[in-house]
Design a protein around this motif. Structure first.
Motif, short mmCIF file in Angstrom:
data_model
loop_
_atom_site.label_atom_id
_atom_site.label_comp_id
_atom_site.label_asym_id
_atom_site.label_seq_id
_atom_site.Cartn_x
_atom_site.Cartn_y
_atom_site.Cartn_z
N SER A 190 36.17 44.96 44.58
CA SER A 190 35.55 43.80 45.21
C SER A 190 35.00 44.13 46.60
O SER A 190 34.18 43.37 47.12
CB SER A 190 36.55 42.65 45.30
OG SER A 190 37.58 42.94 46.23
N PHE A 191 35.43 45.25 47.16
CA PHE A 191 34.92 45.67 48.47
C PHE A 191 33.89 46.79 48.35
O PHE A 191 33.54 47.42 49.34
CB PHE A 191 36.07 46.15 49.37
CG PHE A 191 37.08 45.08 49.69
CD1 PHE A 191 36.80 44.11 50.64
CD2 PHE A 191 38.30 45.03 49.03
CE1 PHE A 191 37.73 43.11 50.94
CE2 PHE A 191 39.22 44.04 49.32
CZ PHE A 191 38.94 43.09 50.27
N LEU A 242 33.29 43.67 53.40
CA LEU A 242 33.28 42.27 53.00
C LEU A 242 31.91 41.78 52.53
O LEU A 242 31.69 40.57 52.39
CB LEU A 242 33.76 41.39 54.15
CG LEU A 242 35.21 41.61 54.61
CD1 LEU A 242 35.49 40.78 55.85
CD2 LEU A 242 36.19 41.25 53.50
N ASN A 292 30.32 41.79 49.67
CA ASN A 292 30.28 40.99 48.44
C ASN A 292 30.73 39.56 48.70
O ASN A 292 30.15 38.60 48.17
CB ASN A 292 31.15 41.62 47.37
CG ASN A 292 30.55 42.89 46.80
OD1 ASN A 292 29.33 43.02 46.72
ND2 ASN A 292 31.39 43.84 46.42
N TYR A 293 31.76 39.39 49.50
CA TYR A 293 32.27 38.05 49.79
C TYR A 293 31.30 37.28 50.66
O TYR A 293 31.13 36.06 50.50
CB TYR A 293 33.64 38.16 50.47
CG TYR A 293 34.71 38.73 49.59
CD1 TYR A 293 35.43 37.91 48.71
CD2 TYR A 293 35.02 40.08 49.59
CE1 TYR A 293 36.42 38.42 47.89
CE2 TYR A 293 36.01 40.61 48.78
CZ TYR A 293 36.70 39.77 47.93
OH TYR A 293 37.67 40.28 47.11
N LEU A 318 28.49 35.91 48.56
CA LEU A 318 28.86 34.74 47.77
C LEU A 318 28.60 33.44 48.53
O LEU A 318 28.29 32.41 47.93
CB LEU A 318 30.34 34.81 47.39
CG LEU A 318 30.71 35.58 46.11
CD1 LEU A 318 32.21 35.62 45.93
CD2 LEU A 318 30.04 34.97 44.90
N TRP A 348 26.03 30.96 42.39
CA TRP A 348 27.49 30.91 42.41
C TRP A 348 27.98 29.49 42.71
O TRP A 348 28.86 28.97 42.04
CB TRP A 348 28.04 31.89 43.43
CG TRP A 348 29.37 31.52 44.00
CD1 TRP A 348 29.66 31.09 45.26
CD2 TRP A 348 30.64 31.54 43.30
NE1 TRP A 348 30.99 30.83 45.40
CE2 TRP A 348 31.62 31.09 44.22
CE3 TRP A 348 31.02 31.87 42.01
CZ2 TRP A 348 32.96 30.99 43.89
CZ3 TRP A 348 32.37 31.76 41.66
CH2 TRP A 348 33.32 31.33 42.59
N TYR A 350 30.63 42.96 42.68
CA TYR A 350 30.35 41.56 42.95
C TYR A 350 31.16 40.67 42.02
O TYR A 350 31.69 39.63 42.43
CB TYR A 350 28.86 41.30 42.77
CG TYR A 350 28.37 40.00 43.38
CD1 TYR A 350 28.44 39.78 44.75
CD2 TYR A 350 27.83 39.01 42.58
CE1 TYR A 350 27.99 38.60 45.30
CE2 TYR A 350 27.38 37.83 43.12
CZ TYR A 350 27.46 37.62 44.48
OH TYR A 350 27.01 36.44 45.03
N ALA A 408 34.67 40.44 43.22
CA ALA A 408 34.79 39.52 44.34
C ALA A 408 34.84 38.08 43.84
O ALA A 408 35.62 37.26 44.34
CB ALA A 408 33.62 39.71 45.30
N ILE A 409 34.03 37.76 42.84
CA ILE A 409 34.06 36.42 42.26
C ILE A 409 35.44 36.13 41.67
O ILE A 409 36.00 35.04 41.84
CB ILE A 409 32.97 36.28 41.17
CG1 ILE A 409 31.58 36.36 41.80
CG2 ILE A 409 33.14 34.98 40.40
CD1 ILE A 409 30.45 36.36 40.79
N TRP A 446 38.35 37.34 42.52
CA TRP A 446 39.37 37.14 43.54
C TRP A 446 39.16 35.85 44.30
O TRP A 446 40.13 35.20 44.72
CB TRP A 446 39.42 38.33 44.49
CG TRP A 446 40.21 39.45 43.89
CD1 TRP A 446 39.73 40.53 43.20
CD2 TRP A 446 41.64 39.58 43.88
NE1 TRP A 446 40.77 41.32 42.76
CE2 TRP A 446 41.94 40.76 43.18
CE3 TRP A 446 42.67 38.82 44.41
CZ2 TRP A 446 43.26 41.20 42.99
CZ3 TRP A 446 43.98 39.24 44.22
CH2 TRP A 446 44.26 40.41 43.52
N VAL A 447 37.92 35.42 44.45
CA VAL A 447 37.68 34.11 45.06
C VAL A 447 38.19 33.00 44.14
O VAL A 447 38.82 32.03 44.59
CB VAL A 447 36.18 33.92 45.36
CG1 VAL A 447 35.88 32.48 45.74
CG2 VAL A 447 35.75 34.86 46.49
#
Length: 292
Positions: free
Chosen positions: A35-36, A50, A52-53, A56, A62, A260, A263-264, A266-267
């Protein structure tokens, strides 16, 4: 002797432990690292921090997928609980052939998710579907359902209430745990049917309702198979059925943006964890555990 028992216990459970670590533990840790990074599965991951985050936050697709997910969840969870509780109340009645009825209501749960989604796709067909055909027989022109952006999400919500058999069984078990003496005392004191249900049945059902609420919220954010089968993985019409799980799948396996997509994931995990904690804090304190 204790050491020997422990050793043999580890030997016999080693396949399961290795399987959990390899097929669950490693993917979880790897997804956090990915994710990073910028990773496409065909080239080594490149560290992005960060990025990717941050992306978002400005990704309108998204946010649209998250809204679609929340919309379906806010309707499907209460509907599923209501349907399961209603069926459980009916099955709790002392009628002949109750075992047959329980089997019939539980059968949709064991139907594979893909087969169930295909079945509902035919039912919701705007031209040849059974539902619109039934509506036409009473003079009502049915909507486009999965082909109409305004009706696609309601169709998915109806589909989600199809497999509430497991929850129905849990509710039925809770109903059978309600002390009959309390029902009789309340009836003797003049309490009506609704009053007994509210003040006697619901308190004893509250742990089961909390379980249904929490698992429903968690499952709602994992909603994927019905929309994937019904729309062919596109999220159409006009993106109205593009839920978060489907958007994650698209980024990982169609656009090959694994970093990416991680990251989605983990969000979504953070959102689910926060909502679960809030639910226990706000609702958990109102649960009645048989006198405690």
């Amino acid at each position: 002797m204790r050491r020997r028992n422990t050793l043999w216990g580890l030997v016999f459970t080693a396949p399961a432990i290795i399987g959990v670590l390899w097929f669950t533990g490693y993917p979880v840790v790897a997804s956090l690292y990915y994710s990073f990074t910028s990773y496409t599965m065909v080239s080594p991951p490149k560290w992005l921090g960060l990025a990717n985050y941050v992306d978002l936050l400005t990704d309108q697709v998204w946010w649209s997928s998250l809204w679609n997910t929340l919309y379906i969840l806010l309707w499907s969870v209460p509907l599923g609980i209501a349907v399961a509780l209603g069926l459980a109340l009916l099955l709790n009645l002392k009628v002949r052939g109750s075992g047959v009825y329980r089997t019939v209501f539980y059968l949709p749960t064991i139907v594979p998710a893909v087969a169930s989604a295909v079945l509902w796709t035919y039912i919701f067909d705007p031209q040849y579907g059974l539902l619109n055909d039934a509506l036409a027989r009473v003079g009502i022109t049915g909507p486009g359902w999965l082909a109409d952006p305004g009706w696609a999400k309601p169709a998915l919500i109806v589909m989600s209430a199809w497999g509430v058999g497991n929850l129905m069984v849990i509710m039925l078990a809770g109903l059978q745990d309600v002390p009959a003496t309390l029902q009789e005392q309340a009836s003797t004191d003049g309490a009506g049917l609704l009053s007994r249900f509210r003040h006697v049945t619901l308190p004893y059902l509250s742990p089961h309702l909390l379980f249904a609420l929490v698992t429903g919220l968690i499952g709602g954010f994992q909603f994927f198979t019905p929309v994937f089968v019904a729309t062919g993985g596109t999220g159409n019409p006009a993106g109205s059925t593009l839920v978060s799980g489907l958007y994650l799948y698209q980024n990982a396996f169609q656009y090959f943006k694994v970093g990416y997509a991680s990251a989605i994931a983990w969000v979504l995990f953070a959102i689910v964890a926060a909502i679960t904690v809030a639910t226990f804090r706000l609702v958990g304190r109102r649960v009645y555990y048989g006198g405690r």
